[in-house]
Scaffold this motif. Sequence first.
Motif, PDB file in Angstrom:
ATOM      1  N   LYS B   5      68.683 -34.130   4.818  1.00  0.00           N
ATOM      2  CA  LYS B   5      67.681 -32.917   4.930  1.00  0.00           C
ATOM      3  C   LYS B   5      67.937 -32.007   3.843  1.00  0.00           C
ATOM      4  O   LYS B   5      69.427 -32.190   3.041  1.00  0.00           O
ATOM      5  CB  LYS B   5      68.344 -32.818   5.853  1.00  0.00           C
ATOM      6  N   ASN B   6      66.677 -31.194   3.908  1.00  0.00           N
ATOM      7  CA  ASN B   6      67.218 -29.989   3.093  1.00  0.00           C
ATOM      8  C   ASN B   6      67.170 -28.729   3.148  1.00  0.00           C
ATOM      9  O   ASN B   6      67.162 -28.274   4.454  1.00  0.00           O
ATOM     10  CB  ASN B   6      66.214 -30.071   1.989  1.00  0.00           C
ATOM     11  N   TYR B   7      68.218 -27.748   1.881  1.00  0.00           N
ATOM     12  CA  TYR B   7      69.064 -27.181   2.793  1.00  0.00           C
ATOM     13  C   TYR B   7      68.786 -25.932   1.575  1.00  0.00           C
ATOM     14  O   TYR B   7      68.878 -26.309   0.006  1.00  0.00           O
ATOM     15  CB  TYR B   7      70.546 -26.776   3.137  1.00  0.00           C
ATOM     16  N   THR B   8      68.602 -24.382   1.578  1.00  0.00           N
ATOM     17  CA  THR B   8      68.980 -23.597   0.722  1.00  0.00           C
ATOM     18  C   THR B   8      70.575 -22.795   0.988  1.00  0.00           C
ATOM     19  O   THR B   8      70.295 -21.956   1.582  1.00  0.00           O
ATOM     20  CB  THR B   8      67.650 -22.623   0.745  1.00  0.00           C
ATOM     21  N   THR B  10      72.516 -19.880  -1.019  1.00  0.00           N
ATOM     22  CA  THR B  10      72.623 -18.491  -1.199  1.00  0.00           C
ATOM     23  C   THR B  10      73.937 -18.288  -2.163  1.00  0.00           C
ATOM     24  O   THR B  10      75.284 -18.192  -1.181  1.00  0.00           O
ATOM     25  CB  THR B  10      72.033 -17.392  -0.678  1.00  0.00           C
ATOM     26  N   GLU B  18      78.794 -25.250  -6.820  1.00  0.00           N
ATOM     27  CA  GLU B  18      77.684 -26.679  -6.666  1.00  0.00           C
ATOM     28  C   GLU B  18      79.044 -27.671  -5.883  1.00  0.00           C
ATOM     29  O   GLU B  18      78.979 -27.670  -4.383  1.00  0.00           O
ATOM     30  CB  GLU B  18      76.861 -27.584  -7.727  1.00  0.00           C
ATOM     31  N   ALA B  36      74.023 -30.426  -4.835  1.00  0.00           N
ATOM     32  CA  ALA B  36      73.681 -29.004  -4.474  1.00  0.00           C
ATOM     33  C   ALA B  36      72.888 -28.634  -5.937  1.00  0.00           C
ATOM     34  O   ALA B  36      74.068 -29.485  -6.764  1.00  0.00           O
ATOM     35  CB  ALA B  36      74.926 -28.433  -4.688  1.00  0.00           C
ATOM     36  N   ASP B  37      72.282 -28.077  -6.394  1.00  0.00           N
ATOM     37  CA  ASP B  37      71.469 -27.315  -7.678  1.00  0.00           C
ATOM     38  C   ASP B  37      72.063 -25.962  -7.789  1.00  0.00           C
ATOM     39  O   ASP B  37      71.254 -25.147  -6.908  1.00  0.00           O
ATOM     40  CB  ASP B  37      70.432 -27.648  -7.600  1.00  0.00           C
ATOM     41  N   THR B  40      68.728 -23.605  -8.242  1.00  0.00           N
ATOM     42  CA  THR B  40      67.737 -23.383  -6.881  1.00  0.00           C
ATOM     43  C   THR B  40      68.289 -22.947  -5.953  1.00  0.00           C
ATOM     44  O   THR B  40      67.250 -22.105  -4.812  1.00  0.00           O
ATOM     45  CB  THR B  40      66.824 -24.254  -7.044  1.00  0.00           C
ATOM     46  N   ALA B  42      69.266 -25.052  -4.285  1.00  0.00           N
ATOM     47  CA  ALA B  42      68.817 -26.422  -3.178  1.00  0.00           C
ATOM     48  C   ALA B  42      70.061 -27.528  -2.657  1.00  0.00           C
ATOM     49  O   ALA B  42      70.835 -27.656  -4.296  1.00  0.00           O
ATOM     50  CB  ALA B  42      67.887 -26.820  -3.832  1.00  0.00           C
ATOM     51  N   VAL B  43      70.726 -27.629  -1.601  1.00  0.00           N
ATOM     52  CA  VAL B  43      71.574 -28.741  -1.443  1.00  0.00           C
ATOM     53  C   VAL B  43      71.079 -30.091  -0.686  1.00  0.00           C
ATOM     54  O   VAL B  43      70.172 -29.479   0.590  1.00  0.00           O
ATOM     55  CB  VAL B  43      72.426 -27.815  -0.584  1.00  0.00           C
ATOM     56  N   THR B  44      71.253 -30.587  -0.502  1.00  0.00           N
ATOM     57  CA  THR B  44      70.241 -32.107  -0.157  1.00  0.00           C
ATOM     58  C   THR B  44      71.608 -33.180   0.480  1.00  0.00           C
ATOM     59  O   THR B  44      72.124 -33.304   0.077  1.00  0.00           O
ATOM     60  CB  THR B  44      69.499 -32.858  -1.220  1.00  0.00           C
TER      61      THR B  44
END
Lengths: 67, 67
Positions: B5-8, B10, B18, B36-37, B40, B42-44
């Motif tokens: 699953k992908n999350y964002t 902030t 990260e 985690a990046d 962006t 983005a957390v996968t």
Amino acid sequence: MAETKNYTVTGMTCGHCELSVQEEIAEIPGVTAVSADHTTGAVTVTGEGFDDSQVAAAVDEAGYSLS
Amino acid sequence: MAETKNYTVTGMTCGHCELSVQEEIAEIPGVTAVSADHTTGAVTVTGEGFDDSQVAAAVDEAGYSLS
């Protein structure tokens, strides 16, 4: 005699960065206190017998640099 | 069956952030991988049997929030 010196470090973006810088500088022999503020880059080091080159090396080791 | 699953997230500003997010999410039972990046947000997350509320709680625990 203990002295307090002020430095400016570039690249710190958060509290984790402050901790990294503080931990490395705290390992310098003679250093008794260190604080870092990522919002300003200000790093204050207190102790005896440390020099700027040791602080610069510690900051570099943490992944940042003196400005 | 494992899912990804992908999350964002902030608030991450650096690699330390990260790591903090990754460490908290990795503690969720069933999670087998997390990346985690901070650039962006983005957390996968990969694993089995975890849900969004657990990820949200872990991110919150790390000091950040899902967007």
